[in-house]
Design a protein around this motif. Structure first.
Motif, mmCIF file in Angstrom:
data_model
loop_
_atom_site.group_PDB
_atom_site.id
_atom_site.type_symbol
_atom_site.label_atom_id
_atom_site.label_comp_id
_atom_site.label_asym_id
_atom_site.label_seq_id
_atom_site.Cartn_x
_atom_site.Cartn_y
_atom_site.Cartn_z
ATOM 1 N N VAL A 11 16.601 47.885 -8.303
ATOM 2 C CA VAL A 11 16.777 46.820 -7.304
ATOM 3 C C VAL A 11 18.127 47.051 -6.633
ATOM 4 C CG1 VAL A 11 16.743 44.345 -6.872
ATOM 5 C CG2 VAL A 11 15.510 45.271 -8.849
ATOM 6 N N PRO A 15 25.153 52.539 -3.170
ATOM 7 C CA PRO A 15 25.581 53.757 -3.868
ATOM 8 C C PRO A 15 25.122 53.808 -5.325
ATOM 9 C CG PRO A 15 27.421 52.748 -2.691
ATOM 10 C CD PRO A 15 26.258 51.836 -2.510
ATOM 11 N N LEU A 34 13.852 49.208 -4.449
ATOM 12 C CA LEU A 34 13.574 48.085 -3.541
ATOM 13 C C LEU A 34 14.888 47.547 -3.005
ATOM 14 C CD1 LEU A 34 11.044 46.148 -5.805
ATOM 15 C CD2 LEU A 34 10.483 47.644 -3.866
ATOM 16 N N ASN A 37 17.578 44.507 2.315
ATOM 17 C CA ASN A 37 18.125 44.716 3.656
ATOM 18 C C ASN A 37 17.183 45.613 4.473
ATOM 19 O OD1 ASN A 37 20.014 44.363 5.611
ATOM 20 N ND2 ASN A 37 21.639 45.503 4.607
ATOM 21 N N LYS A 43 26.729 48.761 3.152
ATOM 22 C CA LYS A 43 28.157 48.580 2.844
ATOM 23 C C LYS A 43 28.876 49.932 2.825
ATOM 24 C CE LYS A 43 29.328 45.105 0.264
ATOM 25 N NZ LYS A 43 29.339 44.312 -0.965
ATOM 26 N N LEU A 46 30.186 50.946 6.103
ATOM 27 C CA LEU A 46 31.400 50.268 6.587
ATOM 28 C C LEU A 46 32.656 50.771 5.889
ATOM 29 C CD1 LEU A 46 30.414 46.488 6.385
ATOM 30 C CD2 LEU A 46 30.493 47.928 8.410
ATOM 31 N N SER A 47 32.450 51.462 4.781
ATOM 32 C CA SER A 47 33.573 51.717 3.874
ATOM 33 C C SER A 47 34.619 52.652 4.464
ATOM 34 C CB SER A 47 33.038 52.313 2.569
ATOM 35 O OG SER A 47 32.515 53.596 2.826
ATOM 36 N N GLY A 48 35.836 52.454 3.973
ATOM 37 C CA GLY A 48 36.949 53.309 4.389
ATOM 38 C C GLY A 48 37.091 53.364 5.901
ATOM 39 N N CYS A 161 21.000 46.857 -9.420
ATOM 40 C CA CYS A 161 22.135 47.506 -8.728
ATOM 41 C C CYS A 161 22.397 46.735 -7.436
ATOM 42 C CB CYS A 161 21.808 48.952 -8.373
ATOM 43 S SG CYS A 161 21.359 49.973 -9.759
ATOM 44 N N GLY A 163 24.955 44.935 -6.346
ATOM 45 C CA GLY A 163 26.298 44.757 -5.797
ATOM 46 C C GLY A 163 26.852 43.364 -6.080
ATOM 47 N N ASP A 173 24.284 39.678 -1.520
ATOM 48 C CA ASP A 173 24.558 38.248 -1.371
ATOM 49 C C ASP A 173 24.678 37.533 -2.704
ATOM 50 O OD1 ASP A 173 22.016 38.422 -2.254
ATOM 51 O OD2 ASP A 173 21.086 37.304 -0.616
ATOM 52 N N GLU A 350 36.681 43.265 -0.054
ATOM 53 C CA GLU A 350 35.945 44.535 -0.165
ATOM 54 C C GLU A 350 35.082 44.552 -1.421
ATOM 55 O OE1 GLU A 350 38.053 48.133 0.592
ATOM 56 O OE2 GLU A 350 38.637 47.462 2.591
ATOM 57 N N ALA A 377 23.926 48.810 -12.961
ATOM 58 C CA ALA A 377 24.913 49.801 -12.495
ATOM 59 C C ALA A 377 25.611 49.261 -11.259
ATOM 60 C CB ALA A 377 24.230 51.128 -12.181
ATOM 61 N N ASN A 391 36.074 52.113 -6.453
ATOM 62 C CA ASN A 391 34.830 51.332 -6.563
ATOM 63 C C ASN A 391 33.604 52.216 -6.393
ATOM 64 O OD1 ASN A 391 35.595 48.502 -7.168
ATOM 65 N ND2 ASN A 391 36.957 48.923 -5.434
HETATM 66 C C1 LIG Z 1 34.602 46.853 4.281
HETATM 67 C C2 LIG Z 1 34.486 47.571 2.959
HETATM 68 C C3 LIG Z 1 35.097 48.806 2.790
HETATM 69 C C4 LIG Z 1 35.020 49.457 1.549
HETATM 70 N N1 LIG Z 1 35.582 50.699 1.421
HETATM 71 C C5 LIG Z 1 35.509 51.345 0.230
HETATM 72 C C6 LIG Z 1 36.009 52.677 0.087
HETATM 73 O O1 LIG Z 1 36.409 53.321 1.060
HETATM 74 N N2 LIG Z 1 35.975 53.235 -1.159
HETATM 75 C C7 LIG Z 1 35.455 52.578 -2.264
HETATM 76 O O2 LIG Z 1 35.468 53.121 -3.366
HETATM 77 N N3 LIG Z 1 34.910 51.346 -2.132
HETATM 78 C C8 LIG Z 1 34.905 50.725 -0.918
HETATM 79 N N4 LIG Z 1 34.332 49.488 -0.779
HETATM 80 C C9 LIG Z 1 33.628 48.904 -1.954
HETATM 81 C C10 LIG Z 1 32.247 49.569 -2.111
HETATM 82 O O3 LIG Z 1 31.590 49.578 -0.856
HETATM 83 C C11 LIG Z 1 31.382 48.825 -3.138
HETATM 84 O O4 LIG Z 1 32.094 48.698 -4.348
HETATM 85 C C12 LIG Z 1 30.085 49.592 -3.383
HETATM 86 O O5 LIG Z 1 29.326 49.633 -2.195
HETATM 87 C C13 LIG Z 1 29.265 48.952 -4.492
HETATM 88 O O6 LIG Z 1 28.073 49.669 -4.623
HETATM 89 P P1 LIG Z 1 26.777 48.979 -5.234
HETATM 90 O O7 LIG Z 1 25.679 49.965 -5.074
HETATM 91 O O8 LIG Z 1 27.076 48.457 -6.576
HETATM 92 O O9 LIG Z 1 26.519 47.698 -4.316
HETATM 93 P P2 LIG Z 1 26.239 47.578 -2.752
HETATM 94 O O10 LIG Z 1 26.824 48.688 -1.996
HETATM 95 O O11 LIG Z 1 26.668 46.198 -2.406
HETATM 96 O O12 LIG Z 1 24.657 47.699 -2.648
HETATM 97 C C14 LIG Z 1 23.797 46.715 -3.182
HETATM 98 C C15 LIG Z 1 22.445 46.816 -2.513
HETATM 99 O O13 LIG Z 1 21.561 45.893 -3.171
HETATM 100 C C16 LIG Z 1 20.778 45.224 -2.205
HETATM 101 N N5 LIG Z 1 20.373 43.931 -2.785
HETATM 102 C C17 LIG Z 1 21.166 42.912 -3.168
HETATM 103 N N6 LIG Z 1 20.429 41.910 -3.698
HETATM 104 C C18 LIG Z 1 19.143 42.318 -3.645
HETATM 105 C C19 LIG Z 1 17.906 41.733 -4.043
HETATM 106 N N7 LIG Z 1 17.843 40.527 -4.616
HETATM 107 N N8 LIG Z 1 16.756 42.427 -3.834
HETATM 108 C C20 LIG Z 1 16.778 43.664 -3.261
HETATM 109 N N9 LIG Z 1 17.920 44.259 -2.861
HETATM 110 C C21 LIG Z 1 19.094 43.599 -3.056
HETATM 111 C C22 LIG Z 1 21.677 45.118 -0.991
HETATM 112 O O14 LIG Z 1 20.922 44.961 0.190
HETATM 113 C C23 LIG Z 1 22.454 46.425 -1.045
HETATM 114 O O15 LIG Z 1 21.810 47.438 -0.287
HETATM 115 C C24 LIG Z 1 34.355 48.837 0.445
HETATM 116 C C25 LIG Z 1 33.731 47.602 0.638
HETATM 117 C C26 LIG Z 1 33.783 46.976 1.879
HETATM 118 C C27 LIG Z 1 33.089 45.646 2.058
#
Ligand SMILES: Cc1cc2nc3c(=O)[nH]c(=O)nc-3n(C[C@H](O)[C@H](O)[C@H](O)COP(=O)(O)OP(=O)(O)OC[C@H]3O[C@@H](n4cnc5c(N)ncnc54)[C@H](O)[C@@H]3O)c2cc1C
Length: 413
Positions: A11, A15, A34, A37, A43, A46-48, A161, A163, A173, A350, A377, A391
């Motif tokens: 889910v 990343p 799944l 979005n 996200k 948008l990073s970095g 996963c 976020g 969210d 962030e 994860a 991160n």
């Molecule tokens: C502006 C910005 C800049 C950043 N720059 C950096 C950087 O340069 N370097 C760095 O290390 N970190 C950076 N970060 C932090 C980094 O982006 C996050 O820590 C990282 O993306 C987390 O990865 P994740 O896969 O755990 O979660 P996310 O990237 O948040 O992905 C989660 C996914 O789950 C999906 N999702 C959520 N809930 C549900 C649900 N109920 N059902 C189905 N899908 C769902 C979302 O749509 C999303 O696609 C930045 C963050 C921001 C906001």
């Protein structure tokens, strides 16, 4: 698409989710990702500043806050940043080092990183379905049911996963916390982290746009609680820049009242270097004002505000003050309290600190201790890193650990 039941449903296609999928999608395992979005990895894009700081040369558990350091260490050591750099190179994304330790893609584009991950996931046979927001995970019998509006799938194992809570428009969210809760998990209180700080002090606000290097310290009860160093930016609402973002999490978490944020505006100097510069200036330019003398360290507008706050006249000749007075001034500039009235919320943060309690997951596999077959994860876990690629490194490493564990567990059917 081949139909139910799936071996693994992931889910979230950020990343962490993509890394988990790439790691465990080895034949004969069938892996479905799944995401609620309309586009994966929003996200990440948008990073970095759109360039994606992929990882950092120097990674250890000390760069993270949250749950058990032992688990963070285990996970990070299973997939080092060196390995992350090699992994991306194998996908055709070469990295360059910036500021000594931060890795960015050579293309300077986050899109390259996302496309490489999506391409690899496709090549591994991962099925990705967008606009599928998961609102229910249940386990009526041995297998998991994963459902949302208009869909329900069955899987042998599920990885959450999803976020954190920041930048909700990217899809994260906080709904993943609800999913974890329904499976019996505890969520450690969440707070925005890596977020700008606010002030109501008009003197600081009028410096909006000025940036300089600083060292920041959070102190409480005369003890140092946390420190950060790097670029600092005055904004029309308060303070930002990497040094501020880094200290925002510890600032918000520090329970002491009162607590102080102290800025050292001369982080690259020490008493000796300042005195030597002053002695030289006093001899060569005896008429230089403090404003002129400090021009090598600060923009004029900042010197004016600092002197105003210290009740000093910026126009007096620097070389003519007493040594005691001079030393007191230098000490003040290296120990300047900043009035903080709050922090920006998740819309500017962030990352999210807090999340799924690490004590409830196996520290070597990231499998739930409460629901065998359920894994986590990425940022949904109670781990958040400093600014500088930490991160993403957590997302790569935790996705890898969960993916490998799934392979071991389900690899033979
Ligand atoms: C502006 C910005 C800049 C950043 N720059 C950096 C950087 O340069 N370097 C760095 O290390 N970190 C950076 N970060 C932090 C980094 O982006 C996050 O820590 C990282 O993306 C987390 O990865 P994740 O896969 O755990 O979660 P996310 O990237 O948040 O992905 C989660 C996914 O789950 C999906 N999702 C959520 N809930 C549900 C649900 N109920 N059902 C189905 N899908 C769902 C979302 O749509 C999303 O696609 C930045 C963050 C921001 C906001």
């Amino acid at each position: 698409m081949r139909s139910d039941p799936w071996d693994v449903i992931i889910v979230g296609a950020g990343p962490a989710g993509l890394m988990t999928a790439i790691t465990c999608a080895v034949k004969p395992l069938r892996v479905l990702v799944l995401d609620g979005n309309s586009r994966a990895g929003a996200k990440l894009l948008l990073s970095g500043g759109g360039r994606c700081n992929v990882t950092n040369l120097k990674v250890s558990e000390k760069n993270y806050q949250g749950g058990e350091a032992r688990t963070v260490r285990n996970v990070l050591s299973a997939f080092s940043s060196e390995r992350a750099v090699r992994f991306f190179k194998s996908l055709g994304v070469a990295m360059v080092l910036e500021e000594g330790t931060k890795y960015f893609p050579e293309t300077q584009s986050a899109k390259t990183v996302l496309e490489a991950l999506l391409g690899e996931a496709r090549a591994c046979g991962v099925i990705l379905e967008m606009k599928k927001k998961v609102s229910r995970i249940s386990r009526p019998d041995g297998s998991f049911r994963v459902a949302g509006e208009g869909f329900e799938y069955t899987a042998r194992a599920v990885v959450i996963c999803t976020g954190g809570l920041s930048y909700a428009a990217t899809g994260s969210d906080g709904s993943g916390y609800g999913l974890a809760r329904t499976m019996g998990h505890t969520i450690v209180k969440t707070l925005p982290a890596l977020t700008p700080l606010l002030t109501d002090d008009p003197d600081w606000k009028k410096l909006s746009g000025i940036t300089l290097p600083v060292r920041l310290t959070v102190t409480a009860e005369e003890k140092k609680f946390a420190a950060s160093e790097g670029a600092f930016l005055f904004t029309h609402t308060g303070f930002s820049g990497p040094a501020v973002l880094d200290i925002s999490g510890p600032w918000l978490r520090c329970p002491a009242v009162p607590k102080e944020l102290i800025a050292n505006f001369l982080p690259d100097e020490n008493e000796e270097s300042l005195r030597a510069a002053w002695v030289r200036a006093a001899a060569d330019h005896p008429k230089w004002s403090w404003k002129r003398f400090l021009a090598r360290y600060f923009p004029e507008r900042l010197t004016e505000v600092l002197f105003h706050k210290l009740g000093r006249d910026v126009g007096t000749p620097a070389g003519q003050c007493s040594k005691k007075d001079r030393d007191a001034l230098f000490r003040s500039l290296a120990h300047f309290p900043l009035r903080v009235t709050g922090a920006c919320g998740y819309e500017k943060a962030e990352v999210t600190s807090g999340g799924v309690d690490l004590r409830e997951v196996n520290g070597k596999t990231l499998e739930s201790k409460l629901q065998p077959g359920l894994y986590f994860a990425g940022e949904v876990l109670d781990v958040d890193g400093r600014i500088g690629g930490y991160n993403f490194q957590w997302a790569w490493a935790s996705g890898f650990v969960a993916g490998k564990a799934l392979l071991r567990e389900l690899g033979t059917r």
